[in-house]
Design a protein around this motif. Structure first.
Motif, PDB file in Angstrom:
ATOM      1  N   LEU A  98       5.204  -2.370   8.732  1.00 48.47           N
ATOM      2  CA  LEU A  98       6.092  -1.212   8.736  1.00 48.47           C
ATOM      3  C   LEU A  98       5.545  -0.094   7.858  1.00 48.47           C
ATOM      4  CD1 LEU A  98       9.569  -2.995   8.371  1.00 48.47           C
ATOM      5  CD2 LEU A  98       8.228  -2.571  10.440  1.00 48.47           C
ATOM      6  N   ILE A  99       5.807   1.130   8.276  1.00 46.33           N
ATOM      7  CA  ILE A  99       5.411   2.316   7.520  1.00 46.33           C
ATOM      8  C   ILE A  99       6.671   3.125   7.209  1.00 46.33           C
ATOM      9  CG2 ILE A  99       4.034   4.444   7.531  1.00 46.33           C
ATOM     10  CD1 ILE A  99       2.194   3.117   9.578  1.00 46.33           C
TER      11      ILE A  99
ATOM     12  N   LEU B 165       6.001  -8.407   3.073  1.00 51.70           N
ATOM     13  CA  LEU B 165       6.797  -7.484   2.269  1.00 51.70           C
ATOM     14  C   LEU B 165       7.872  -6.800   3.114  1.00 51.70           C
ATOM     15  CD1 LEU B 165       3.986  -5.831   0.109  1.00 51.70           C
ATOM     16  CD2 LEU B 165       5.511  -7.718  -0.517  1.00 51.70           C
ATOM     17  N   ALA B 166       7.975  -7.216   4.374  1.00 51.94           N
ATOM     18  CA  ALA B 166       8.981  -6.639   5.272  1.00 51.94           C
ATOM     19  C   ALA B 166       9.870  -7.766   5.794  1.00 51.94           C
ATOM     20  CB  ALA B 166       8.296  -5.868   6.395  1.00 51.94           C
ATOM     21  N   TYR B 167       9.850  -8.002   7.110  1.00 47.45           N
ATOM     22  CA  TYR B 167      10.742  -9.008   7.706  1.00 47.45           C
ATOM     23  C   TYR B 167      10.015 -10.281   8.101  1.00 47.45           C
ATOM     24  CZ  TYR B 167      14.010  -5.117   7.892  1.00 47.45           C
ATOM     25  OH  TYR B 167      14.829  -4.069   7.555  1.00 47.45           O
ATOM     26  N   ARG B 168       8.778 -10.448   7.669  1.00 45.00           N
ATOM     27  CA  ARG B 168       7.996 -11.657   7.932  1.00 45.00           C
ATOM     28  C   ARG B 168       7.943 -11.941   9.442  1.00 45.00           C
ATOM     29  NH1 ARG B 168       6.973 -14.307   3.118  1.00 45.00           N
ATOM     30  NH2 ARG B 168       8.178 -13.535   1.323  1.00 45.00           N
ATOM     31  N   ASP B 169       8.222 -13.198   9.817  1.00 45.16           N
ATOM     32  CA  ASP B 169       8.107 -13.570  11.233  1.00 45.16           C
ATOM     33  C   ASP B 169       9.439 -13.483  11.972  1.00 45.16           C
ATOM     34  OD1 ASP B 169       9.389 -15.661  10.021  1.00 45.16           O
ATOM     35  OD2 ASP B 169       8.051 -17.227  10.779  1.00 45.16           O
ATOM     36  N   GLN B 170      10.395 -12.741  11.410  1.00 46.38           N
ATOM     37  CA  GLN B 170      11.691 -12.584  12.059  1.00 46.38           C
ATOM     38  C   GLN B 170      11.702 -11.344  12.948  1.00 46.38           C
ATOM     39  OE1 GLN B 170      14.767 -12.418   9.089  1.00 46.38           O
ATOM     40  NE2 GLN B 170      14.069 -14.252   8.037  1.00 46.38           N
ATOM     41  N   ARG B 171      12.307 -11.453  14.101  1.00 46.20           N
ATOM     42  CA  ARG B 171      12.553 -10.274  14.925  1.00 46.20           C
ATOM     43  C   ARG B 171      13.821  -9.612  14.427  1.00 46.20           C
ATOM     44  NH1 ARG B 171      11.522  -7.628  19.512  1.00 46.20           N
ATOM     45  NH2 ARG B 171       9.846  -9.047  20.137  1.00 46.20           N
TER      46      ARG B 171
ATOM     47  N   GLN C  81       0.847  -1.186   0.000  1.00 44.49           N
ATOM     48  CA  GLN C  81       0.000   0.000   0.000  1.00 44.49           C
ATOM     49  C   GLN C  81       0.887   1.241   0.000  1.00 44.49           C
ATOM     50  OE1 GLN C  81      -2.757  -0.034   3.285  1.00 44.49           O
ATOM     51  NE2 GLN C  81      -3.878  -1.848   2.553  1.00 44.49           N
ATOM     52  N   TYR C  82       0.493   2.241  -0.804  1.00 44.56           N
ATOM     53  CA  TYR C  82       1.240   3.495  -0.800  1.00 44.56           C
ATOM     54  C   TYR C  82       0.306   4.642  -1.150  1.00 44.56           C
ATOM     55  CZ  TYR C  82       1.387   3.381  -5.972  1.00 44.56           C
ATOM     56  OH  TYR C  82       1.050   3.365  -7.314  1.00 44.56           O
ATOM     57  N   GLU C  83       0.696   5.807  -0.717  1.00 40.78           N
ATOM     58  CA  GLU C  83       0.000   7.026  -1.117  1.00 40.78           C
ATOM     59  C   GLU C  83       1.025   8.049  -1.550  1.00 40.78           C
ATOM     60  OE1 GLU C  83      -1.992   9.237   2.039  1.00 40.78           O
ATOM     61  OE2 GLU C  83      -1.161   7.817   3.509  1.00 40.78           O
TER      62      GLU C  83
ATOM     63  N   LEU D 199       4.699   4.515   2.416  1.00 42.99           N
ATOM     64  CA  LEU D 199       4.558   3.093   2.165  1.00 42.99           C
ATOM     65  C   LEU D 199       4.002   2.375   3.390  1.00 42.99           C
ATOM     66  CD1 LEU D 199       8.088   2.406   0.593  1.00 42.99           C
ATOM     67  CD2 LEU D 199       6.062   3.348  -0.523  1.00 42.99           C
ATOM     68  N   TYR D 200       3.186   1.359   3.134  1.00 40.72           N
ATOM     69  CA  TYR D 200       2.639   0.518   4.194  1.00 40.72           C
ATOM     70  C   TYR D 200       2.966  -0.919   3.828  1.00 40.72           C
ATOM     71  CZ  TYR D 200      -0.003   4.834   4.924  1.00 40.72           C
ATOM     72  OH  TYR D 200      -0.362   6.153   5.114  1.00 40.72           O
ATOM     73  N   LEU D 201       3.863  -1.533   4.598  1.00 40.00           N
ATOM     74  CA  LEU D 201       4.365  -2.861   4.269  1.00 40.00           C
ATOM     75  C   LEU D 201       3.803  -3.909   5.227  1.00 40.00           C
ATOM     76  CD1 LEU D 201       6.354  -0.984   2.763  1.00 40.00           C
ATOM     77  CD2 LEU D 201       8.188  -2.526   3.435  1.00 40.00           C
TER      78      LEU D 201
END
Length: 268
Positions: free
Chosen positions: A236-237, A219-225, A145-147, A213-215
């Motif tokens: 994440l934004i 689309l970011a780090y999945r289930d990883q810390r 998602q993005y604007e 951006l809205y990840l």
């Protein structure tokens, strides 16, 4: 202990570089050197604190990767174990006791992270579902998602391998917690070796654009810390501005050797 001691000593002996005006290469700026302390008691006191501070800093950086903080530590026992190791003593209740405790801690961490991941995923899905309904928010096929905050009219990435993207950015969680940002007024270079959502945006944005951006986690780090702030399944934004796309210089063409024509044989 050898690794920790070496790292701490290097940290204690290093000095902070001072920012100075540019000088010609032949006359580099020389930062002032600190004066060595001479009082033995002050040396012992401050260097002891330094050893402890650097050990704590390393411990904090390493443990934050597992979602641990100072609240998970019994400080009195921590200091006792540290001093026993420094003095070369065996563990208080033996190595088996330590191993059993670490296995138990691993299980606790896994259970806690599982709960954090489930909670983050649920909150992120709810946030993105509502966010996607807002006017001006575009959702791509991947779920990004993005604007568009500022519509740029510069070039768009053309697929050139090795291109670098000069960007300004700020990253936050959906609750507004900031976890990263570029230096104010100083764009930083990036390649496409970034999380999928960030990569997708960089390949779509014209130079001069500012996007929000809205990840989702995929689309970011999945289930990883990733840190004490970015837990598993975090949405994440990013506020992202694309300042420039620089392409690598073309490789020089190989110069072919001229064809050698053998001389005609001499007539007898």
């Amino acid at each position: 202990m050898k690794f920790i001691s070496k790292t701490i000593i290097l940290g204690l002996l290093s000095t902070t570089a001072l920012v100075a005006q540019e000088e010609p290469p032949s006359a580099p700026a020389t930062p002032p050197q600190p004066q060595a302390e001479t009082d033995p008691e002050i040396i012992k006191s401050n260097s002891s604190y330094g050893f402890g501070y650097n050990t704590g800093s390393q411990f904090s950086q390493q443990m934050s990767r597992f979602g641990l903080s100072s609240d998970d530590i019994d400080r009195e026992r921590f200091i006792k174990g540290f001093l026993h190791a420094v003095d070369g003593k065996d563990p208080e209740n033996g190595h088996d006791s330590l191993n059993a405790a670490m296995l138990g801690l691993r299980n606790l961490i896994q259970e806690r992270e599982k709960m954090v991941a489930e909670d983050n995923l649920k909150k992120g899905e709810e946030f993105l579902a509502e966010n996607g309904k807002k006017e001006g928010v575009v959702t791509t096929e991947s779920g990004l998602q993005y604007e568009i905050i500022t519509k740029g009219d510069g070039e768009i990435y053309d697929g050139t391998e090795g291109a670098k993207f000069m960007v300004n950015y700020k990253g936050t969680l959906i609750d507004g917690t900031e976890f990263d940002a570029s230096p104010e007024g100083s764009p930083v270079p990036m390649t496409l070796n970034v999380v999928p959502g960030f990569k997708e945006a960089l390949t779509l944005m014209p130079v001069g654009s500012k996007w929000k951006l809205y990840l989702k986690p995929d689309l970011a780090y999945r289930d990883q810390r990733r840190s004490d702030v970015i837990g598993p399944n975090s949405t994440l934004i990013f506020d992202l501005e694309l300042v420039e796309i620089s392409k690598p210089a073309p490789k020089p063409k190989a110069v072919s050797e001229p064809i050698q024509i053998p001389p005609a044989p001499e007539s007898e």
